[in-house]
Design an enzyme around this catalytic site. Structure first.
Site, PDB file in Angstrom:
ATOM      1  N   ARG A 178       0.840  -1.200   0.000  1.00  0.00           N
ATOM      2  CA  ARG A 178       0.000   0.000   0.000  1.00  0.00           C
ATOM      3  C   ARG A 178       0.872   1.246   0.000  1.00  0.00           C
ATOM      4  O   ARG A 178       0.617   2.196  -0.725  1.00  0.00           O
ATOM      5  CB  ARG A 178      -0.935  -0.024   1.216  1.00  0.00           C
ATOM      6  N   ASP A 207      -0.149  -6.508  -3.820  1.00  0.00           N
ATOM      7  CA  ASP A 207      -1.555  -6.228  -3.548  1.00  0.00           C
ATOM      8  C   ASP A 207      -2.115  -5.413  -4.710  1.00  0.00           C
ATOM      9  O   ASP A 207      -1.420  -5.179  -5.703  1.00  0.00           O
ATOM     10  CB  ASP A 207      -1.730  -5.493  -2.214  1.00  0.00           C
ATOM     11  N   HIS A 283      -6.695  -9.677  -4.418  1.00  0.00           N
ATOM     12  CA  HIS A 283      -5.702  -8.609  -4.233  1.00  0.00           C
ATOM     13  C   HIS A 283      -4.659  -8.655  -5.349  1.00  0.00           C
ATOM     14  O   HIS A 283      -3.457  -8.549  -5.098  1.00  0.00           O
ATOM     15  CB  HIS A 283      -5.046  -8.720  -2.856  1.00  0.00           C
ATOM     16  N   GLU A 346     -10.046 -12.280   1.144  1.00  0.00           N
ATOM     17  CA  GLU A 346     -10.893 -11.287   0.472  1.00  0.00           C
ATOM     18  C   GLU A 346     -10.912 -11.447  -1.056  1.00  0.00           C
ATOM     19  O   GLU A 346     -10.875 -10.466  -1.792  1.00  0.00           O
ATOM     20  CB  GLU A 346     -10.432  -9.875   0.863  1.00  0.00           C
ATOM     21  N   TRP A 412      -7.082 -14.487  11.038  1.00  0.00           N
ATOM     22  CA  TRP A 412      -7.208 -13.040  11.230  1.00  0.00           C
ATOM     23  C   TRP A 412      -8.633 -12.588  11.534  1.00  0.00           C
ATOM     24  O   TRP A 412      -8.836 -11.607  12.242  1.00  0.00           O
ATOM     25  CB  TRP A 412      -6.668 -12.292  10.013  1.00  0.00           C
ATOM     26  N   ASP A 439      -2.852  -1.401  12.873  1.00  0.00           N
ATOM     27  CA  ASP A 439      -3.328  -0.238  12.124  1.00  0.00           C
ATOM     28  C   ASP A 439      -4.577   0.356  12.782  1.00  0.00           C
ATOM     29  O   ASP A 439      -5.095   1.372  12.321  1.00  0.00           O
ATOM     30  CB  ASP A 439      -3.602  -0.590  10.661  1.00  0.00           C
ATOM     31  N   TRP A 488      -0.803  -2.961   8.399  1.00  0.00           N
ATOM     32  CA  TRP A 488      -1.305  -2.632   7.064  1.00  0.00           C
ATOM     33  C   TRP A 488      -1.125  -1.128   6.852  1.00  0.00           C
ATOM     34  O   TRP A 488      -1.510  -0.325   7.685  1.00  0.00           O
ATOM     35  CB  TRP A 488      -2.771  -3.026   6.931  1.00  0.00           C
TER      36      TRP A 488
END
Length: 550
Positions: A178, A207, A283, A346, A412, A439, A488
């Site tokens: 990121r 990602d 991702h 995800e 997670w 985060d 993150w």
């Protein structure tokens, strides 16, 4: 207070002096080792580090001896010569492999400090290194300065420490996708992990917002995938009704193969394993922007400038699986880690549901649905890595389509996935959001903190985390390898942002993963933390002060 017409304070002072000799009392209170050792007993006296002190080391731990000598030189102003045998009468630091201490495990050590010597013994080199981390923390905090310090007496209290970790996986995940993190900061971060006796650096390298690792066979992954034209400003909430704002500033960067090897070697010297993460099948937008044939639609993509979950995932064609096997082949050439992380989280299946190719693949393989298709995708990677002598590890979504036989789960979304995996005989790393997502904000008053992703995770909650859920039967608790903190970086644009979110919460997590549960005490930890934070100040770490933002 008056007794027989005289104050008793002088008498009380004499009693204190008898109980705590003047040369040990102050230092006993400053023995702020983090994580807390299993056993630590102080005795009267001090060892004084001075010119002429030597380091005596076995051939098996010469590297650890030279690291310690390099660390001690800047602040003291003198180099401690490393020798294979002791010199009569010279004060010395001994670093010796001792097979009789096998009961301490591969990372345990015994540290004995007398007025004449400091002796670190361990069954393996890792234990010698961890013993030296405790030694550094027994010295005044100024030992971490990178220039000579005058007026400080380099003394170590006489002490006996016997120590070993509770868990074998103790670490942190740094997201470099990121926001790209410079190589020198990655090394600094590794040093900070090592000081806390953490042994795992999980490096999130790919990602939607950037592909950060050079792959020789597929150069566009970094030529195109490592760069985005701009970045989202602030949070994006209610996407359907809110027009996102961007900074208009290109962002990017990547690690060459040589950069990555340099970091791996640097970590190895500090007994830290680097676990690379290459995300799949979700991702994946940065990779698809570089190689459109990896996607599911004819739409030309760009590297995502926005946070959140992208619907753009790898297509399940055989050619894509072979592409990713090529990528993992190069990853394994760089990273010797037994574990290779393949993400798996995800992965939105909207495009697979609409894709004739994906639906044909489901039918061809006799699968029930898109979840099982992801399970097949993961099993193929698992088979490939297993054949190369490696182990696949992925986020807990890899459970949903049927867990690959040799896979390890990183839990997670709470602990449910980890519990299920452990009960099924799979190894687990506990990384639940409620306890390990660094985060999250460090105060309920989020407006007073740097921008974060949301939610609240204070220091005491991290410290009191227990990685072995009661739902796991005793016979299966050995499958819980340990835990790690997650950083993150959507809202951490610079290394200083990362440091602020990581520390001191990561120090608390180091004690969760090292110290026996029954020996932990939060109020006592806070006392030790005062000196630990002085060290971080000297090391130029932008930690969050206990009373709020600095």
């Amino acid at each position: 207070m008056i007794c027989c017409g005289r104050s008793v304070f002088p008498l009380m002072a004499v009693v204190v002096m008898l109980l705590f000799p003047l040369d040990t009392f102050p230092l006993d209170r400053q023995a702020s080792i983090i994580p807390k050792p299993v056993q630590m007993t102080f005795q009267s006296g001090l060892f004084r580090l001075a010119p002429g002190t030597i380091i005596v080391a076995d051939s098996a731990v010469l590297a650890e001896a030279h690291i310690l000598a390099r660390e001690l030189e800047p602040a003291t102003g003198y180099w401690l010569e490393v020798k294979r045998s002791a010199v009569s009468g010279a004060p010395r630091i001994e670093m010796k492999i001792d097979p009789t201490l096998v009961k301490l495990g591969e990372e345990g050590y015994r540290l004995t400090v007398t007025t004449k010597s400091i002796v670190i013994r361990a069954p393996k080199a890792a234990g010698i290194y961890y013993g030296s981390r405790s030694l550094l923390q027994l010295l005044p905090p100024e030992i971490f300065r990178q220039a000579r310090v005058s007026g400080v007496e380099w003394t170590v209290p006489c002490v006996q420490i016997e120590d070993y970790p509770r868990f074998q996986w103790r670490g942190a995940m740094l997201d470099a996708s990121r926001h790209f993190m410079p190589k020198e900061f990655v090394k600094k971060f590794i040093d900070l992990l090592a000081l806390q006796k953490m042994n795992s650096f999980h490096w999130h390298l790919t990602d939607d917002q950037g592909w950060r690792l050079e792959i020789k066979k597929y150069p566009k992954l970094t030529e195109v995938g490592a760069w985005r034209k701009e970045t989202l400003v602030g949070h994006l909430e209610h996407r359907s009704s809110t027009e996102p704002k961007f900074d208009g500033i290109p962002h990017g960067g990547f690690y060459t193969r040589d950069d990555a090897r340099e970091i791996v070697e640097y970590a190895h010297e500090r007994h830290i394993n680097v676990v690379p993460e290459i995300e799949m099948p979700g991702h994946a937008q940065a990779a698809i922007a570089a190689y459109p044939e990896l996607g599911n639609t004819a739409t030309r993509l760009e590297v995502s400038p926005i946070w959140g979950i992208s619907e753009n995932i790898f297509n399940p064609k055989e050619s894509t699986i072979l592409f990713l096997e090529d990528v993992l082949t190069e990853v394994m050439e760089i990273f010797p880690s037994k574990f290779i992380h393949t993400g798996g989280d995800e992965a939105v299946k909207v495009q697979w549901k609409a894709s004739p190719d994906a639906q044909a693949r489901i039918k061809e393989l006799g699968l029930k649905d898109e979840e099982e298709l992801q399970g097949y995708f993961t099993r193929r990677m698992d088979e490939f890595l297993t054949a190369k002598g490696r182990r696949l590890i992925g986020w807990d979504e890899i459970l949903e389509g049927g867990l690959a036989p040799n896979a390890t789960v990183m839990s997670w979304r709470g602990e449910k996935g980890g519990i299920a995996a452990a009960k099924a005989g799979h190894d687990v790393v506990m990384a639940p959001t409620d306890y390990t997502y660094l985060d999250y904000y460090q105060s309920k008053e989020a407006s007073k903190e740097p921008l974060g992703i949301g939610d609240y995770l204070p220091l005491d909650v991290v410290y009191n985390y227990e990685p072995i859920p009661t739902e796991i039967p005793a016979d299966f608790t050995g499958h819980v390898l340990g835990s790690q903190g997650q950083l993150w970086t959507e809202y951490m644009a610079t290394p200083k942002n990362v440091e602020y979110m990581a520390f001191p919460r990561l120090a608390a997590l180091s004690e969760v993963t090292w110290t026996p549960r029954e020996k932990k005490d939060y109020s006592e930890f806070l006392t030790r933390l005062e000196t630990y934070l002085k060290r971080l100040t000297i090391l130029d770490v932008n930690y969050r002060a206990l009373d709020g933002p600095k």
